[in-house]
Enzyme design. Structure first.
Site, PDB file in Angstrom:
ATOM      1  N   ASP A 257      29.809  54.554  29.302  1.00 13.01           N
ATOM      2  CA  ASP A 257      28.949  55.551  28.470  1.00 13.01           C
ATOM      3  C   ASP A 257      29.330  56.758  29.881  1.00 13.01           C
ATOM      4  O   ASP A 257      29.134  57.087  31.378  1.00 13.01           O
ATOM      5  CB  ASP A 257      27.506  55.120  28.744  1.00 13.01           C
TER       6      ASP A 257
ATOM      7  N   ASN B 261      29.198  53.915  16.180  1.00 14.47           N
ATOM      8  CA  ASN B 261      29.984  54.914  16.605  1.00 14.47           C
ATOM      9  C   ASN B 261      31.090  55.756  15.063  1.00 14.47           C
ATOM     10  O   ASN B 261      31.258  57.079  15.658  1.00 14.47           O
ATOM     11  CB  ASN B 261      31.290  54.578  17.969  1.00 14.47           C
TER      12      ASN B 261
HETATM   13  C1  FPP Z   1      30.504  56.476  25.402  1.00 14.28           C
HETATM   14  O1  FPP Z   1      30.475  58.073  25.741  1.00 14.28           O
HETATM   15  C2  FPP Z   1      31.983  56.665  25.039  1.00 14.28           C
HETATM   16  C3  FPP Z   1      32.310  55.681  24.007  1.00 14.28           C
HETATM   17  C4  FPP Z   1      31.825  56.285  22.566  1.00 14.28           C
HETATM   18  C5  FPP Z   1      34.011  55.969  23.677  1.00 14.28           C
HETATM   19  C6  FPP Z   1      34.879  54.999  24.864  1.00 14.28           C
HETATM   20  C7  FPP Z   1      36.215  55.483  24.513  1.00 14.28           C
HETATM   21  C8  FPP Z   1      36.500  55.310  25.466  1.00 14.28           C
HETATM   22  C9  FPP Z   1      36.798  55.172  27.108  1.00 14.28           C
HETATM   23  C10 FPP Z   1      38.793  55.602  25.388  1.00 14.28           C
HETATM   24  C11 FPP Z   1      39.238  54.381  24.930  1.00 14.28           C
HETATM   25  C12 FPP Z   1      39.227  53.315  24.893  1.00 14.28           C
HETATM   26  C13 FPP Z   1      39.712  51.901  25.507  1.00 14.28           C
HETATM   27  C14 FPP Z   1      39.970  51.008  26.445  1.00 14.28           C
HETATM   28  C15 FPP Z   1      41.382  52.775  26.262  1.00 14.28           C
HETATM   29  P1  FPP Z   1      29.324  59.288  25.066  1.00 14.28           P
HETATM   30  O2  FPP Z   1      30.183  59.522  24.524  1.00 14.28           O
HETATM   31  O3  FPP Z   1      28.564  58.163  24.375  1.00 14.28           O
HETATM   32  O4  FPP Z   1      29.048  60.008  26.509  1.00 14.28           O
HETATM   33  P2  FPP Z   1      27.782  60.698  26.465  1.00 14.28           P
HETATM   34  O5  FPP Z   1      26.395  59.531  26.179  1.00 14.28           O
HETATM   35  O6  FPP Z   1      27.714  61.142  27.066  1.00 14.28           O
HETATM   36  O7  FPP Z   1      27.598  61.786  25.388  1.00 14.28           O
END
Ligand code: FPP
Length: 249
Positions: free
Chosen positions: A29, A77
């Site tokens: 996150d 998501n």
């Molecule tokens: C949460 O941060 C993150 C996600 C919803 C996506 C995670 C995806 C990756 C790290 C890339 C793909 C994965 C692999 C295994 C290659 P957020 O967007 O909710 O952050 P925020 O809370 O700061 O808005």
């Protein structure tokens, strides 16, 4: 006496690498906030987060961790803008291609927890192929939770058990916690010992709800793209300082 592997980053809390948790699970996150602080689009945060995933997975393999599970995309998501969803799916594809090439060398098993049905056909085939290749290896197992939700997983398991009962393969009264676990995506995988959530949030957000019943939780303000092996060592050291009683005394 504690055995300290030479690979431990300098100036970090001492980790006893001879008694690591078997299974570490991470909610990746903070990508969006990381990007915002730099005036970058959210997709740049996910790209940086995917690089961090690579670094941390490699480090976990190097120190001999058995299971690593990461939350890459939740059932909720899909509510995000199409551009962001496409970017995350694209990253999954990119890292999957790379992983398939590396699996042979590192004997890593790569599995997916979640409903892959809505993914593009080509990507689903890659995931199936990866699952197949994984059967040949006995190294660290990495589980990528994609289109995954803890409640959804439990409902699917209940439905599958009910169908088995209706078909006469099972009887309701024989259901145990262990048997129920066989219906989950995580069948055969030990429960996570340690769940890590970066970015300062203090919640599980529908991640491994059944499996995390007795997991130790470690929260840190560090955003996922800034998460380093040093930070992981801090989490491991904190885990090792805890007294796990599993409801006993
Ligand atoms: C949460 O941060 C993150 C996600 C919803 C996506 C995670 C995806 C990756 C790290 C890339 C793909 C994965 C692999 C295994 C290659 P957020 O967007 O909710 O952050 P925020 O809370 O700061 O808005």
């Amino acid at each position: 006496m504690a055995f300290i592997k030479p690979t431990q980053p300098k100036d970090e809390p001492t980790v006893d690498f001879s008694r690591l948790p078997r299974h570490v699970a991470i909610i990746m996150d903070g990508n969006g906030r990381w990007a915002k602080r730099r005036g970058l689009p959210r997709t740049a945060g996910h790209a940086a987060g995917a690089e961090t995933f690579r670094t941390i997975a490699t480090y976990c393999k190097d120190i001999g961790l058995e299971y690593l599970t990461v939350y890459a995309f939740s059932t909720e998501n899909w509510k995000r803008p199409l551009e962001e969803v496409s970017a995350i799916v694209g990253l999954l594809k990119k890292y999957l291609l790379e992983s398939i090439q590396k699996m042979e060398r590192d004997k890593i098993k790569l599995h997916f927890f979640g409903d892959l049905e809505p993914l593009p056909g080509e990507l689903r085939e890659m995931c199936d192929r990866t699952n197949e290749i994984s059967k040949r290896y006995d190294g660290m197992q990495v589980n990528v939770c994609f289109n995954y939700g803890g409640r959804d997983e439990i409902v699917r398991a209940a439905r599958a058990f009910a169908l088995d009962c209706a078909a006469g393969r099972r009887r309701p009264e024989e259901l145990t916690e262990g048997m129920f676990g066989e219906y989950l995506y995580s069948a055969g995988v030990p429960d996570p010992d340690l769940v890590i959530r970066p970015s300062g949030e203090m919640r599980l957000s529908n991640f491994l709800l059944w499996q995390s019943a007795y997991a130790e939780l470690y929260m840190t303000d560090v955003l996922w793209p800034d998460f380093t092996p040093e930070e992981l060592c801090r989490a491991l050291a904190a885990y090792q300082s805890r007294d796990r009683r599993f409801g006993g005394v």
